[in-house]
Design a protein around this motif. Structure first.
Motif, PDB file in Angstrom:
ATOM      1  N   TRP A 199       0.816  -1.220   0.000  1.00  0.00           N
ATOM      2  CA  TRP A 199       0.000   0.000   0.000  1.00  0.00           C
ATOM      3  C   TRP A 199       0.846   1.265   0.000  1.00  0.00           C
ATOM      4  O   TRP A 199       0.375   2.333  -0.410  1.00  0.00           O
ATOM      5  CB  TRP A 199      -0.983  -0.033   1.175  1.00  0.00           C
ATOM      6  CG  TRP A 199      -2.090  -0.985   0.858  1.00  0.00           C
ATOM      7  CD1 TRP A 199      -2.115  -2.332   1.079  1.00  0.00           C
ATOM      8  CD2 TRP A 199      -3.310  -0.672   0.176  1.00  0.00           C
ATOM      9  NE1 TRP A 199      -3.269  -2.888   0.585  1.00  0.00           N
ATOM     10  CE2 TRP A 199      -4.028  -1.884   0.025  1.00  0.00           C
ATOM     11  CE3 TRP A 199      -3.872   0.500  -0.321  1.00  0.00           C
ATOM     12  CZ2 TRP A 199      -5.278  -1.945  -0.600  1.00  0.00           C
ATOM     13  CZ3 TRP A 199      -5.110   0.436  -0.934  1.00  0.00           C
ATOM     14  CH2 TRP A 199      -5.804  -0.773  -1.078  1.00  0.00           C
ATOM     15  N   SER A 200       2.076   1.165   0.415  1.00  0.00           N
ATOM     16  CA  SER A 200       2.943   2.351   0.405  1.00  0.00           C
ATOM     17  C   SER A 200       3.779   2.454  -0.872  1.00  0.00           C
ATOM     18  O   SER A 200       4.450   3.458  -1.094  1.00  0.00           O
ATOM     19  CB  SER A 200       3.875   2.334   1.625  1.00  0.00           C
ATOM     20  OG  SER A 200       4.666   1.167   1.651  1.00  0.00           O
ATOM     21  N   THR A 201       3.696   1.437  -1.723  1.00  0.00           N
ATOM     22  CA  THR A 201       4.466   1.469  -2.987  1.00  0.00           C
ATOM     23  C   THR A 201       3.518   1.315  -4.179  1.00  0.00           C
ATOM     24  O   THR A 201       3.155   2.292  -4.826  1.00  0.00           O
ATOM     25  CB  THR A 201       5.541   0.368  -2.996  1.00  0.00           C
ATOM     26  OG1 THR A 201       4.943  -0.902  -2.747  1.00  0.00           O
ATOM     27  CG2 THR A 201       6.610   0.637  -1.958  1.00  0.00           C
ATOM     28  N   VAL A 202       3.065   0.087  -4.435  1.00  0.00           N
ATOM     29  CA  VAL A 202       2.223  -0.191  -5.607  1.00  0.00           C
ATOM     30  C   VAL A 202       0.928   0.625  -5.583  1.00  0.00           C
ATOM     31  O   VAL A 202       0.505   1.170  -6.601  1.00  0.00           O
ATOM     32  CB  VAL A 202       1.886  -1.702  -5.676  1.00  0.00           C
ATOM     33  CG1 VAL A 202       0.999  -2.005  -6.877  1.00  0.00           C
ATOM     34  CG2 VAL A 202       3.161  -2.535  -5.731  1.00  0.00           C
ATOM     35  N   ALA A 203       0.295   0.730  -4.416  1.00  0.00           N
ATOM     36  CA  ALA A 203      -1.026   1.378  -4.320  1.00  0.00           C
ATOM     37  C   ALA A 203      -0.948   2.881  -4.113  1.00  0.00           C
ATOM     38  O   ALA A 203      -1.991   3.539  -4.057  1.00  0.00           O
ATOM     39  CB  ALA A 203      -1.839   0.735  -3.189  1.00  0.00           C
ATOM     40  N   PHE A 204       0.261   3.417  -4.026  1.00  0.00           N
ATOM     41  CA  PHE A 204       0.393   4.861  -3.786  1.00  0.00           C
ATOM     42  C   PHE A 204       0.746   5.592  -5.075  1.00  0.00           C
ATOM     43  O   PHE A 204       1.704   5.240  -5.758  1.00  0.00           O
ATOM     44  CB  PHE A 204       1.451   5.149  -2.709  1.00  0.00           C
ATOM     45  CG  PHE A 204       1.442   6.587  -2.274  1.00  0.00           C
ATOM     46  CD1 PHE A 204       0.429   7.079  -1.478  1.00  0.00           C
ATOM     47  CD2 PHE A 204       2.439   7.464  -2.692  1.00  0.00           C
ATOM     48  CE1 PHE A 204       0.393   8.412  -1.087  1.00  0.00           C
ATOM     49  CE2 PHE A 204       2.422   8.794  -2.307  1.00  0.00           C
ATOM     50  CZ  PHE A 204       1.394   9.267  -1.504  1.00  0.00           C
ATOM     51  N   ASP A 205      -0.043   6.597  -5.372  1.00  0.00           N
ATOM     52  CA  ASP A 205       0.110   7.409  -6.588  1.00  0.00           C
ATOM     53  C   ASP A 205       1.027   8.595  -6.259  1.00  0.00           C
ATOM     54  O   ASP A 205       0.574   9.612  -5.732  1.00  0.00           O
ATOM     55  CB  ASP A 205      -1.285   7.875  -7.033  1.00  0.00           C
ATOM     56  CG  ASP A 205      -1.255   8.779  -8.251  1.00  0.00           C
ATOM     57  OD1 ASP A 205      -0.153   9.089  -8.753  1.00  0.00           O
ATOM     58  OD2 ASP A 205      -2.344   9.192  -8.701  1.00  0.00           O
ATOM     59  N   LYS A 206       2.308   8.449  -6.583  1.00  0.00           N
ATOM     60  CA  LYS A 206       3.277   9.508  -6.234  1.00  0.00           C
ATOM     61  C   LYS A 206       2.983  10.816  -6.973  1.00  0.00           C
ATOM     62  O   LYS A 206       3.190  11.897  -6.427  1.00  0.00           O
ATOM     63  CB  LYS A 206       4.699   9.044  -6.570  1.00  0.00           C
ATOM     64  CG  LYS A 206       5.212   7.901  -5.701  1.00  0.00           C
ATOM     65  CD  LYS A 206       6.704   7.680  -5.950  1.00  0.00           C
ATOM     66  CE  LYS A 206       7.249   6.533  -5.126  1.00  0.00           C
ATOM     67  NZ  LYS A 206       6.793   5.217  -5.622  1.00  0.00           N
ATOM     68  N   THR A 207       2.479  10.712  -8.186  1.00  0.00           N
ATOM     69  CA  THR A 207       2.208  11.912  -8.985  1.00  0.00           C
ATOM     70  C   THR A 207       1.187  12.813  -8.314  1.00  0.00           C
ATOM     71  O   THR A 207       1.348  14.036  -8.241  1.00  0.00           O
ATOM     72  CB  THR A 207       1.689  11.514 -10.389  1.00  0.00           C
ATOM     73  OG1 THR A 207       2.633  10.633 -10.986  1.00  0.00           O
ATOM     74  CG2 THR A 207       1.501  12.743 -11.263  1.00  0.00           C
ATOM     75  N   ASN A 208       0.121  12.193  -7.793  1.00  0.00           N
ATOM     76  CA  ASN A 208      -0.962  12.962  -7.167  1.00  0.00           C
ATOM     77  C   ASN A 208      -0.913  12.950  -5.641  1.00  0.00           C
ATOM     78  O   ASN A 208      -1.808  13.503  -4.996  1.00  0.00           O
ATOM     79  CB  ASN A 208      -2.314  12.435  -7.655  1.00  0.00           C
ATOM     80  CG  ASN A 208      -2.527  12.703  -9.135  1.00  0.00           C
ATOM     81  OD1 ASN A 208      -2.524  13.847  -9.569  1.00  0.00           O
ATOM     82  ND2 ASN A 208      -2.680  11.639  -9.922  1.00  0.00           N
TER      83      ASN A 208
END
Length: 390
Positions: free
Chosen positions: A19-28
């Motif tokens: 959830w802190s890598t794959v599921a996290f949208d760094k752009t937004n």
């Protein structure tokens, strides 16, 4: 038979890492609204307030269980987005969903969603001591009491329009019955109020917790079978014969957790007995492979094994073992984990699959992350087992 706490701590780390890598949208700088079985992201998916509240709870509870500082920054992200985007500044409460641009999409007031917001915000207050989080949680509690509480028949009405006027469609999802009162919402109001009472021990909250437990005893738990009844009219006439094995086992331990915060020894003793009865009722849904089936409807067993049902089986059966010392419950717990490990964990791409069919084939078109698929059931199961072993 020794239960290995390290195994559950490792799995908790695996879940929250996803959830802190794959599921996290760094752009937004937010979490994605929908990810498929193969980790394909739908950037146009709507965002659910329940998803965000559960993510918030999971990272906070994960931090409490492990003291891993990395979890706090993701708790902060979930908290900020929940406060900034999901709170209805005009009428109060939280929106049910936002569109992919973060604008209000479905603005109805599902009491279920307000409850999960309270649950996440109070957990955040526990780890961050952020007064605004507690203030918002208390405000949501007061809105539920003002608009949803039924002072005559007791319990809570399901949903309202955005301005708190009566709504025509009260359902959480298309599969639900359109009824005034539901087991599911009452269970999660109880869960939320239990967490609220831990940080804000007001007598009014205690009164409602006890009243909610009474509602379960008098109306929701079937007197003969100890299964939960799922849907009701406002006068508590049951409107459904579906058995939900996952909710049976989940409620068995959540009811006891709620009773324990009351410090009412007589009530606690009563709920301990009921919890064991409910765990035995839920066990009727077990397959020989240790997996817990989804539902029993119209004389037909729905032989799907959903991720959340298996997660709740872990806690509920272990709880029943703690209450009774009966090794049968310990064996059910162990077999639940064996089933999860064999069929539900995605060891290659992270997180848990939604579930499997009776032939163990994957439920292909369900979410890995989404409106209903979040880190709450499985992270909580790991945290609960770690805590209980300790």
């Amino acid at each position: 038979m020794m239960v290995d706490a390290a195994k559950y701590q490792k799995e908790l780390g695996r879940i929250l890492s996803y959830w802190s890598t794959v599921a996290f949208d760094k752009t937004n700088d937010r979490f994605y609204g929908k990810i498929g079985n193969e980790n394909q992201v739908d950037v146009f998916a709507s965002l659910g307030s329940v998803l965000y509240s559960r993510i918030l709870w999971s990272f906070c509870a994960g931090y409490k269980a492990t003291q891993n500082e990395d979890y706090l920054q993701f708790a902060d992200k979930a908290y900020e987005y929940l406060i900034d985007k999901f709170l209805d500044k005009e009428y109060g409460g939280v929106y049910w969903s936002l569109d992919s641009n973060g604008e209000p999409l479905d603005t109805k007031k599902q009491i279920y969603a307000l409850s999960f917001a309270i649950y996440g915000l109070t957990e955040y207050y526990m780890v961050r001591k952020e007064e605004k989080a507690l203030d918002v949680a208390i405000g949501l509690y007061m809105l539920i009491e003002q608009h949803s509480f039924d002072p005559v028949q007791l319990g809570y009405l399901e949903a309202f329009n955005s301005d708190w006027s009566s709504a025509g469609d009260l359902r959480l999802s298309a599969k639900d019955a359109n009824e005034k009162k539901t087991m599911n919402t009452h269970l999660h109001i109880l869960e939320a109020y239990t967490n609220l009472y831990r940080v804000w021990p007001e007598s009014s909250v205690l009164k409602q917790i006890k009243q909610l437990i009474d509602v379960f005893i008098n109306h929701i738990i079937h007197k003969e079978t100890a299964h939960l009844q799922l849907f009701f009219d406002e006068n508590w006439k049951s409107k459904s014969t579906i058995i939900s094995y996952g909710h049976d086992i989940e409620a068995s331990w959540l009811l006891l957790e709620a009773a324990e915060v009351t410090n009412d020894e007589e009530l606690i003793a009563k709920i301990k007995e009921i919890a064991v009865q409910m765990a035995n009722a839920a066990a009727k849904g077990l397959s020989g492979d240790g997996g817990l089936n989804y539902e029993f409807e119209n004389g037909h067993l729905i032989e799907e094994k959903h991720w959340w049902v298996q997660a709740e089986a872990l806690v509920g059966f272990y709880n029943a073992f703690q209450l009774t010392g009966d090794k049968v419950f310990l064996e059910r717990f162990e077999k639940s984990w064996d089933f999860i490990e064999k069929y539900i964990l995605d060891v290659d791409k992270g997180e848990w699959y939604w579930g499997v069919h009776s032939d163990y084939s994957l439920m292909q078109h369900e979410d890995k992350a989404g409106f209903w698929k979040c880190p709450y059931h499985n992270s909580r199961a790991c945290i609960e087992i770690m805590r209980r072993i300790a």
